[in-house]
Motif scaffolding. Structure first.
Motif, mmCIF file in Angstrom:
data_model
loop_
_atom_site.group_PDB
_atom_site.id
_atom_site.type_symbol
_atom_site.label_atom_id
_atom_site.label_comp_id
_atom_site.label_asym_id
_atom_site.label_seq_id
_atom_site.Cartn_x
_atom_site.Cartn_y
_atom_site.Cartn_z
ATOM 1 N N GLU A 153 0.829 -1.206 0.000
ATOM 2 C CA GLU A 153 0.000 0.000 0.000
ATOM 3 C C GLU A 153 0.865 1.259 0.000
ATOM 4 O O GLU A 153 0.518 2.271 -0.615
ATOM 5 C CB GLU A 153 -0.923 -0.019 1.202
ATOM 6 C CG GLU A 153 -2.072 0.950 1.124
ATOM 7 C CD GLU A 153 -3.149 0.684 2.163
ATOM 8 O OE1 GLU A 153 -4.134 1.433 2.166
ATOM 9 O OE2 GLU A 153 -3.005 -0.266 2.951
ATOM 10 N N LEU A 154 2.008 1.201 0.690
ATOM 11 C CA LEU A 154 2.936 2.335 0.698
ATOM 12 C C LEU A 154 3.670 2.479 -0.632
ATOM 13 O O LEU A 154 3.973 3.599 -1.068
ATOM 14 C CB LEU A 154 3.957 2.155 1.822
ATOM 15 C CG LEU A 154 3.429 2.186 3.261
ATOM 16 C CD1 LEU A 154 4.544 1.798 4.231
ATOM 17 C CD2 LEU A 154 2.877 3.558 3.607
ATOM 18 N N LEU A 155 3.951 1.366 -1.276
ATOM 19 C CA LEU A 155 4.764 1.377 -2.492
ATOM 20 C C LEU A 155 3.997 1.801 -3.744
ATOM 21 O O LEU A 155 4.543 2.507 -4.606
ATOM 22 C CB LEU A 155 5.339 -0.028 -2.738
ATOM 23 C CG LEU A 155 6.547 -0.452 -1.924
ATOM 24 C CD1 LEU A 155 6.775 -1.950 -2.069
ATOM 25 C CD2 LEU A 155 7.784 0.322 -2.379
ATOM 26 N N LEU A 156 2.779 1.365 -3.861
ATOM 27 C CA LEU A 156 2.055 1.540 -5.126
ATOM 28 C C LEU A 156 1.947 2.997 -5.585
ATOM 29 O O LEU A 156 2.079 3.268 -6.782
ATOM 30 C CB LEU A 156 0.674 0.886 -5.020
ATOM 31 C CG LEU A 156 0.721 -0.649 -5.014
ATOM 32 C CD1 LEU A 156 -0.613 -1.234 -4.572
ATOM 33 C CD2 LEU A 156 1.108 -1.181 -6.395
ATOM 34 N N PRO A 157 1.750 3.971 -4.683
ATOM 35 C CA PRO A 157 1.714 5.360 -5.153
ATOM 36 C C PRO A 157 3.042 5.866 -5.714
ATOM 37 O O PRO A 157 3.075 6.934 -6.338
ATOM 38 C CB PRO A 157 1.317 6.143 -3.888
ATOM 39 C CG PRO A 157 0.637 5.157 -3.016
ATOM 40 C CD PRO A 157 1.358 3.874 -3.261
#
Length: 335
Positions: free
Chosen positions: A170-174
């Motif tokens: 969730e932190l990586l995808l943006p």
């Protein structure tokens, strides 16, 4: 609950006498009528029976082992409460059979550990260790020599897609990365929600620019990252481990790095801990090592402390705690 005694493992206190995490709220136990004391240091991984037998519960701050034969010989013990998420060395099935409840604090650990993993990944993506050394050694002429690969458009493979892995995704995808993952079951509803692609372990190794290990250490995951896994990784890839040192074959990793078959590694966990002073991983220019403490932030301490003390209070007063690792123990619990 007069006479209910809790032993806190000696890792809570540093050699200089200060507390490792500061105030973790143990006064709440006293306020509830419970007793606690700091246990003496133990030689080896398994505490002696005569020590464990003194307590109704043990707050395990470090990673002592609790085999079934130990608790079978300590009939007073009802509860082992882990300060953190890992439970390697604790025989969950054996303790369940003996009626000893095991709890941990996975919710409190999830975000700090995911952020720690992201921190190490970004350190590798920007070649932080090498740029740091160039600066402190006065090698400003080397600026630009250590250009990182960055993360945009890269593939990150998360090995062990549980709560921490999902939080990391969730932190990586943006950041514009593609995330693939693998776990024991091969499926994950959370992965589908996030758009993370679940793949076999060998495909994850082959496709990832960064492999992040978040898998729990179990007999089946010991040396999951072995010589074959590392051989399948790209020579430009990096390995990040925030799980347990034993999930990675450290000898094979050291060889892959030394021979240029892997671009770098960032490790918050090692096997053994602490490492030998001459461990080559400590001096490799493309390796970042931290002392199994990178997620120990103020919010980590606050939330883990609250959860573990609440679990101790719940079991002592006959309430089922939120995070029971061996559910069968609750029906067989002692006392």
């Amino acid at each position: 609950m007069a006479g209910y005694r809790i032993g806190v493992t000696s890792e809570l206190r540093r050699p200089d006498g200060s507390l490792l995490f500061g105030d973790i709220g143990l006064h709440r136990l006293v306020d509830a009528g419970l007793e606690w004391e700091l246990m003496p240091a133990v030689d080896g991984d398994v505490p002696p029976v005569e020590l464990v037998a003194r307590y109704d519960a043990v707050l395990a701050v470090g990673h002592l082992h609790f085999p079934r034969e130990l608790v079978a010989a300590a009939p007073r013990l009802r509860h082992v409460a882990r300060f953190g998420a890992g439970y390697d060395g604790i025989d969950l099935d054996g303790l369940a059979a003996e009626g000893v409840v095991v709890t941990n604090t996975p919710t409190a650990v999830r975000r700090p550990l995911a952020v720690a993993a992201l921190t190490l990944l970004l350190a590798q993506a920007h070649r932080l260790a090498e740029n740091h050394r160039a600066a402190v050694e006065g090698r400003w002429a080397d600026r630009g020599r250590y250009r990182g690969a960055g993360v945009v458009g890269r593939t990150v493979g998360i090995l062990g897609f549980g709560a921490v892995g999902a939080e990391l995704a969730e932190l990586l995808l943006p950041l514009g990365v593609r995330v693939v993952a693998s776990n024991r079951s091969g499926t994950s509803p959370r992965a589908a929600e996030l758009g993370v692609v679940m793949v076999p372990t060998e495909r994850l190794a082959a496709e990832s620019d960064y492999v992040v290990v978040t898998a729990a250490l179990t007999p089946s995951s010991h040396h999951l990252v072995d010589e074959a896994f590392l051989a399948a990784m790209r020579p430009t890839a990096h390995l990040v481990n925030v799980a347990r040192g034993g999930v990675v074959d450290q000898v094979a990793l050291t060889a892959a790095l030394a021979e240029g078959r892997l671009a770098g590694a960032a490790l918050d966990v090692l096997d053994p801990e602490p490492p030998a002073a001459d461990d080559p991983l400590l001096t490799m220019p493309d390796v970042v090592v931290t002392p199994h403490a990178l997620c120990w932030t103020a919010d980590f301490t606050r939330e883990v402390s609250a959860d573990v003390v609440q679990a101790l209070l719940d079991v002592a007063h006959g309430r089922r705690p939120e995070h029971v690792l061996n559910p069968g123990a609750w029906d067989r619990r002692r006392g």
